[in-house]
Design an enzyme around this catalytic site. Sequence first.
Site, mmCIF file in Angstrom:
data_model
loop_
_atom_site.group_PDB
_atom_site.id
_atom_site.type_symbol
_atom_site.label_atom_id
_atom_site.label_comp_id
_atom_site.label_asym_id
_atom_site.label_seq_id
_atom_site.Cartn_x
_atom_site.Cartn_y
_atom_site.Cartn_z
ATOM 1 N N ARG A 170 0.835 -1.228 0.000
ATOM 2 C CA ARG A 170 0.000 0.000 0.000
ATOM 3 C C ARG A 170 0.864 1.271 0.000
ATOM 4 O O ARG A 170 0.504 2.281 0.604
ATOM 5 C CB ARG A 170 -0.939 0.052 1.206
ATOM 6 C CG ARG A 170 -1.957 -1.055 1.299
ATOM 7 C CD ARG A 170 -2.975 -0.999 0.164
ATOM 8 N NE ARG A 170 -4.128 -1.848 0.430
ATOM 9 C CZ ARG A 170 -4.203 -3.134 0.105
ATOM 10 N NH1 ARG A 170 -3.193 -3.731 -0.504
ATOM 11 N NH2 ARG A 170 -5.303 -3.821 0.371
ATOM 12 N N SER A 194 -10.855 -1.256 3.849
ATOM 13 C CA SER A 194 -10.030 -1.384 5.060
ATOM 14 C C SER A 194 -9.654 0.008 5.570
ATOM 15 O O SER A 194 -9.095 0.801 4.817
ATOM 16 C CB SER A 194 -8.731 -2.126 4.748
ATOM 17 O OG SER A 194 -8.994 -3.397 4.238
ATOM 18 N N GLU A 205 -5.061 3.291 6.554
ATOM 19 C CA GLU A 205 -4.825 3.191 5.114
ATOM 20 C C GLU A 205 -5.541 4.367 4.439
ATOM 21 O O GLU A 205 -5.113 4.886 3.415
ATOM 22 C CB GLU A 205 -5.396 1.859 4.605
ATOM 23 C CG GLU A 205 -5.232 1.687 3.123
ATOM 24 C CD GLU A 205 -5.867 0.410 2.568
ATOM 25 O OE1 GLU A 205 -5.627 -0.665 3.132
ATOM 26 O OE2 GLU A 205 -6.577 0.514 1.566
HETATM 27 N N1 EPU Z 1 -9.986 -11.267 10.513
HETATM 28 C C1 EPU Z 1 -10.636 -11.464 11.706
HETATM 29 N N2 EPU Z 1 -11.710 -10.676 11.994
HETATM 30 C C2 EPU Z 1 -12.158 -9.727 11.134
HETATM 31 C C3 EPU Z 1 -11.504 -9.533 9.910
HETATM 32 C C4 EPU Z 1 -10.395 -10.313 9.623
HETATM 33 O O1 EPU Z 1 -10.262 -12.300 12.505
HETATM 34 O O2 EPU Z 1 -13.155 -9.060 11.473
HETATM 35 C C5 EPU Z 1 -8.796 -12.106 10.218
HETATM 36 C C6 EPU Z 1 -9.079 -13.511 9.755
HETATM 37 O O3 EPU Z 1 -8.100 -14.321 10.348
HETATM 38 C C7 EPU Z 1 -8.825 -13.477 8.263
HETATM 39 C C8 EPU Z 1 -7.723 -12.442 8.170
HETATM 40 O O4 EPU Z 1 -8.041 -11.511 9.196
HETATM 41 O O5 EPU Z 1 -8.405 -14.724 7.794
HETATM 42 C C9 EPU Z 1 -7.637 -11.714 6.859
HETATM 43 O O6 EPU Z 1 -8.890 -11.124 6.561
HETATM 44 P P1 EPU Z 1 -9.283 -10.761 5.052
HETATM 45 O O7 EPU Z 1 -9.005 -11.918 4.148
HETATM 46 O O8 EPU Z 1 -10.649 -10.190 5.062
HETATM 47 O O9 EPU Z 1 -8.230 -9.669 4.647
HETATM 48 P P2 EPU Z 1 -7.629 -8.402 5.401
HETATM 49 O O10 EPU Z 1 -6.210 -8.679 5.717
HETATM 50 O O11 EPU Z 1 -8.513 -7.947 6.506
HETATM 51 C C10 EPU Z 1 -6.701 -7.370 3.181
HETATM 52 C C11 EPU Z 1 -6.788 -6.059 2.456
HETATM 53 C C12 EPU Z 1 -8.126 -5.948 1.735
HETATM 54 C C13 EPU Z 1 -8.260 -7.110 0.751
HETATM 55 C C14 EPU Z 1 -8.156 -8.415 1.537
HETATM 56 C C15 EPU Z 1 -8.179 -9.627 0.644
HETATM 57 C C16 EPU Z 1 -5.438 -4.514 3.762
HETATM 58 C C17 EPU Z 1 -5.437 -3.365 4.704
HETATM 59 N N3 EPU Z 1 -6.638 -4.964 3.405
HETATM 60 O O12 EPU Z 1 -7.693 -7.331 4.198
HETATM 61 O O13 EPU Z 1 -8.116 -4.733 0.997
HETATM 62 O O14 EPU Z 1 -9.494 -7.061 0.058
HETATM 63 O O15 EPU Z 1 -6.912 -8.450 2.261
HETATM 64 O O16 EPU Z 1 -6.974 -9.723 -0.040
HETATM 65 O O17 EPU Z 1 -4.368 -4.983 3.362
HETATM 66 C C18 EPU Z 1 -8.673 -2.424 1.178
HETATM 67 O O18 EPU Z 1 -7.470 -2.203 1.095
HETATM 68 O O19 EPU Z 1 -9.529 -1.508 1.285
HETATM 69 C C19 EPU Z 1 -9.148 -3.810 1.169
HETATM 70 C C20 EPU Z 1 -10.436 -4.148 1.323
#
Ligand code: EPU
Length: 337
Positions: free
Chosen positions: A164, A236, A332
């Site tokens: 990012r 996010s 972010e």
């Molecule tokens: N998780 C939880 N609780 C929650 C949310 C997430 O426990 O309420 C944990 C779970 O273990 C899950 C892990 O977090 O397996 C990862 O969650 P998720 O796959 O939803 O991805 P993220 O890391 O929360 C990132 C990006 C997203 C992108 C997703 C999928 C960032 C800041 N965000 O989210 O990007 O869509 O991966 O690749 O890196 C954005 O940047 O606006 C965005 C939506």
Amino acid sequence: MKLEQNYSLKEHNTFHLQVKARWFMEYENEDELIKILQDEYFQESQSIHIGGGSNLLFLGDYNGVILHSAIRGIKVKEETDTSVTLRIGAAELWDDVVAYAVKNGYSGIENLSLIPGETGAAAIQNIGAYGVEIKDVIESVEAYNQLDIVKRIFSKEECKYGYRSSFFKNEHNDPYIITYVAIRLSKQPSYTLEYGNLKEELSAYDEINLTNIRDAVIAIRKNKLPDPKEQGNAGSFFMNPVVSMTKYNHLKSTFGEFPHYVISDTEVKIPAGWLIEQCGFKGKKHGTVGVYEKQALVLVNLGEATGDEIALAAESIRMAVEQKYGISLVPEVKYVG
Ligand code: EPU
């Protein structure tokens, strides 16, 4: 060129905050952009350039100039038997680019389906999802230096991409305005399916192809993330924090097993959504601001929230995570005002 005074930004920020800009200027091509940059009034005013407003938090009205590109178009710049390079206008909606690529059988960005925002901003932010980042396909970026108004073509290496982050996001560098982005895509099937439950989602389809991957990613996103058209949000709100392996081991011995992704021998990325959920915020309301019930990393405008109220809710989340885990979450979302 479009030039408006006291212009409502409600449709230009996905939190749907009711804020106004003193001036709103939109240019159709590079000549119009140059005219704006040369204008003395513009040079003396404070200004920011926005894309689709899907990553912005306006803290109040903006007492300056909001610049917006209307440079659109997707053109094939170069083609070989195995790859194609597309030159895309910065104002082209990113998801329209993905739809175009998938329809034409070009692979590389299907995992980045349904991400809101415009292509120029996508290249600044290095958008990423499901194991793919836009940097993986970027070939070059055309941009104007806002100070000396000279055009420069950045190679992928010169864009200095990280998680990012990019040359363009770094406030120590001269401000640049992106006009076109060139991406190289593959004409042969080449997919990234390892992230999270993408493979599992795809098992419901009879075949793994570009269209089905796009549909699967859209289904996962629709299920997990609120639609900004229905409920104001900016995806996010925080970045996933990167901590040292030493810190991670210390946290693990204090709190037990932690979800994490190993980045290198010395660094680990921890999902911020998990940290926020552990601090008890998931699905909770703070007045006009909600922490989304299916993904704690997303803050939603429950109706009439102001930017300040969203910033306050974010701050209480940041403090709670800091206090419990000693990890500082970094937004972010970009604060404006
Ligand atoms: N998780 C939880 N609780 C929650 C949310 C997430 O426990 O309420 C944990 C779970 O273990 C899950 C892990 O977090 O397996 C990862 O969650 P998720 O796959 O939803 O991805 P993220 O890391 O929360 C990132 C990006 C997203 C992108 C997703 C999928 C960032 C800041 N965000 O989210 O990007 O869509 O991966 O690749 O890196 C954005 O940047 O606006 C965005 C939506």
